[in-house]
Scaffold this active site. Structure first.
Site, short mmCIF file in Angstrom:
data_model
loop_
_atom_site.label_atom_id
_atom_site.label_comp_id
_atom_site.label_asym_id
_atom_site.label_seq_id
_atom_site.Cartn_x
_atom_site.Cartn_y
_atom_site.Cartn_z
N GLY A 9 43.93 -55.12 -28.10
CA GLY A 9 42.75 -55.92 -28.46
C GLY A 9 41.76 -55.11 -29.26
O GLY A 9 40.54 -55.30 -29.15
N SER A 11 41.20 -55.20 -32.40
CA SER A 11 40.61 -55.89 -33.55
C SER A 11 39.26 -56.48 -33.19
O SER A 11 38.50 -56.89 -34.06
CB SER A 11 41.56 -57.01 -34.01
OG SER A 11 41.94 -57.82 -32.91
N SER A 139 36.24 -56.77 -15.39
CA SER A 139 35.02 -57.53 -15.63
C SER A 139 34.26 -57.63 -14.32
O SER A 139 34.86 -57.63 -13.23
CB SER A 139 35.36 -58.95 -16.09
OG SER A 139 34.26 -59.82 -15.90
N TYR A 152 39.81 -66.68 -14.96
CA TYR A 152 39.41 -65.39 -15.54
C TYR A 152 39.11 -64.39 -14.41
O TYR A 152 39.59 -63.25 -14.43
CB TYR A 152 38.18 -65.59 -16.42
CG TYR A 152 37.68 -64.35 -17.11
CD1 TYR A 152 38.27 -63.88 -18.28
CD2 TYR A 152 36.59 -63.64 -16.60
CE1 TYR A 152 37.79 -62.73 -18.92
CE2 TYR A 152 36.11 -62.50 -17.23
CZ TYR A 152 36.71 -62.04 -18.39
OH TYR A 152 36.24 -60.92 -19.02
N ALA A 154 40.15 -64.44 -11.34
CA ALA A 154 41.39 -64.10 -10.59
C ALA A 154 42.22 -63.09 -11.37
O ALA A 154 42.75 -62.13 -10.80
CB ALA A 154 42.19 -65.37 -10.34
N LYS A 156 41.13 -60.88 -13.57
CA LYS A 156 40.46 -59.57 -13.58
C LYS A 156 40.50 -58.93 -12.19
O LYS A 156 40.62 -57.70 -12.08
CB LYS A 156 39.02 -59.71 -14.06
CG LYS A 156 38.89 -60.08 -15.55
CD LYS A 156 39.52 -59.05 -16.47
CE LYS A 156 39.06 -59.21 -17.92
NZ LYS A 156 39.75 -58.28 -18.82
N ILE A 185 28.42 -58.20 -22.26
CA ILE A 185 28.43 -57.32 -23.43
C ILE A 185 28.35 -58.19 -24.69
O ILE A 185 29.09 -59.18 -24.81
CB ILE A 185 29.73 -56.46 -23.47
CG1 ILE A 185 29.97 -55.77 -22.11
CG2 ILE A 185 29.68 -55.46 -24.62
CD1 ILE A 185 28.92 -54.76 -21.69
P1 NAP Z 1 36.79 -60.27 -28.14
O1 NAP Z 1 35.76 -59.76 -29.10
O2 NAP Z 1 37.06 -61.73 -28.06
O3 NAP Z 1 38.15 -59.48 -28.41
C1 NAP Z 1 39.30 -59.78 -27.67
C2 NAP Z 1 40.45 -58.95 -28.19
O4 NAP Z 1 41.62 -59.26 -27.42
C3 NAP Z 1 40.78 -59.24 -29.65
O5 NAP Z 1 41.06 -58.02 -30.30
C4 NAP Z 1 42.03 -60.10 -29.57
O6 NAP Z 1 42.91 -59.87 -30.65
C5 NAP Z 1 42.68 -59.55 -28.30
N1 NAP Z 1 43.65 -60.50 -27.72
C6 NAP Z 1 43.40 -61.72 -27.20
N2 NAP Z 1 44.56 -62.30 -26.81
C7 NAP Z 1 45.55 -61.41 -27.09
C8 NAP Z 1 46.95 -61.40 -26.92
N3 NAP Z 1 47.61 -62.44 -26.37
N4 NAP Z 1 47.65 -60.31 -27.33
C9 NAP Z 1 47.02 -59.26 -27.88
N5 NAP Z 1 45.69 -59.19 -28.08
C10 NAP Z 1 44.97 -60.26 -27.68
O7 NAP Z 1 36.42 -59.83 -26.65
P2 NAP Z 1 35.61 -58.59 -26.07
O8 NAP Z 1 34.32 -59.09 -25.60
O9 NAP Z 1 35.68 -57.44 -26.99
O10 NAP Z 1 36.50 -58.31 -24.76
C11 NAP Z 1 37.36 -57.20 -24.61
C12 NAP Z 1 37.74 -57.06 -23.14
O11 NAP Z 1 36.55 -56.89 -22.36
C13 NAP Z 1 38.44 -58.30 -22.57
O12 NAP Z 1 39.46 -57.91 -21.68
C14 NAP Z 1 37.34 -59.00 -21.82
O13 NAP Z 1 37.83 -59.81 -20.79
C15 NAP Z 1 36.54 -57.83 -21.30
N6 NAP Z 1 35.16 -58.16 -20.96
C16 NAP Z 1 34.27 -58.59 -21.91
C17 NAP Z 1 32.97 -58.89 -21.53
C18 NAP Z 1 31.93 -59.36 -22.53
O14 NAP Z 1 30.83 -59.71 -22.09
N7 NAP Z 1 32.19 -59.37 -23.81
C19 NAP Z 1 32.57 -58.76 -20.20
C20 NAP Z 1 33.50 -58.33 -19.26
C21 NAP Z 1 34.78 -58.01 -19.65
P3 NAP Z 1 43.13 -60.92 -31.88
O15 NAP Z 1 41.77 -61.44 -32.26
O16 NAP Z 1 43.73 -60.02 -32.91
O17 NAP Z 1 44.05 -61.97 -31.38
#
Ligand code: NAP
Length: 244
Positions: A9, A11, A139, A152, A154, A156, A185
């Protein structure tokens, strides 16, 4: 010889920042992405600008065979990975009664099966070295449970369970397994909730602001350090005091 890190992930918001931070720490970085090739290439550019070796690989973490082939390609390009960061994720807000079989299975496939497939593919190489770091991005909802995010939460919580169990299994082999558990975030995932929700969430955070991807990346870099070898099976919360 630089150490190799694989970030899934990478990107997206948090994953990109983790990749770039690791590049600054001297790693060669395999930038894994799902669909967003352009964004992954942007991550590679940022890494190369900072002097790190990097390459993007398309890899849907839900697909066991694709994961196996991608890890083989990374090893052919960069050698044995020292660090795996399971960061790929999706989010979805729904009432529990509206969650379909497909929603449920997809949520678990991305977060839980994805981390399982990635870890299983990388592990024989780390075991051979008797050295390595696995960091799972959990998370706060996996710690406490989030309303309208049961699937989600469950997934995590499952990832946290996997982290703890695997840490015990791998500690004698010199490999640590930890989770970093972000709060709210500021990334596309968070922004998708809308401006008003983001503002309301922000008001609930004792530190007084949303977290940044860099806040999470710094925690990952800390756990990846040689000096963190005695820390394993832990959940490092990065949430501005929202959950204590
Ligand atoms: P984001 O900006 O939506 O990025 C999600 C990333 O996951 C993207 O690079 C996407 O790649 C990749 N992805 C999604 N489905 C995929 C799949 N089937 N195979 C491979 N890659 C996949 O989200 P983020 O906020 O950076 O979140 C990153 C992590 O932090 C996640 O695990 C999320 O649950 C966790 N998190 C985020 C927050 C928050 O507030 N933002 C809070 C707690 C935890 P593509 O776009 O290339 O498909």
């Amino acid at each position: 010889m630089p150490k190799t890190a694989i970030v899934t992930g990478a990107s997206g918001g948090i994953g990109r920042e983790i990749a770039v931070k690791l590049g600054c720490e001297g790693y060669s970085v395999a930038v894994l992405y799902g669909k967003s090739e352009d964004k992954a290439q942007k991550t590679v550019e940022l890494l190369e600008k900072s002097g790190a070796k990097a390459r993007a690989y398309a890899c849907d973490v839900r697909k066991s065979e694709q994961v196996k082939n991608t890890v083989a390609a990374v090893i052919a390009d960069f050698g044995t990975p020292y660090l795996l960061v399971n960061n790929a994720g999706i989010s979805e807000q729904k009432l529990f009664t509206d969650i379909t079989d497909e929603d449920w299975n997809n949520m678990l496939a991305v977060h839980l099966s994805g981390a399982f497939y990635m870890t299983r593919a990388v592990l024989p190489w780390m075991l051979h070295e008797k050295n390595g770091r696995i960091i799972n991005i959990a998370s706060m909802w996996g710690e406490t449970g989030g309303s309208c995010e049961v699937h989600y939460s469950a997934a995590k919580a499952g990832l946290i369970g996997m982290t703890r169990a695997l840490a015990k299994e791998l500690a004698p082999s010199g490999i640590t397994v930890n989770a970093v558990s972000p709060g709210a975030i500021a990334t596309d995932m968070m922004r998708a909730l809308g401006e008003e929700t983001c503002r309301l969430v922000e008001e609930e955070i004792p530190v007084g602001r949303l977290g940044t991807p860099a806040d999470v990346a710094n925690a990952v870099a800390f756990l990846a350090k040689d000096e963190s070898a005695y820390i394993t099976g832990q959940v490092l919360s990065v949430n501005g005091g929202m959950v204590i």
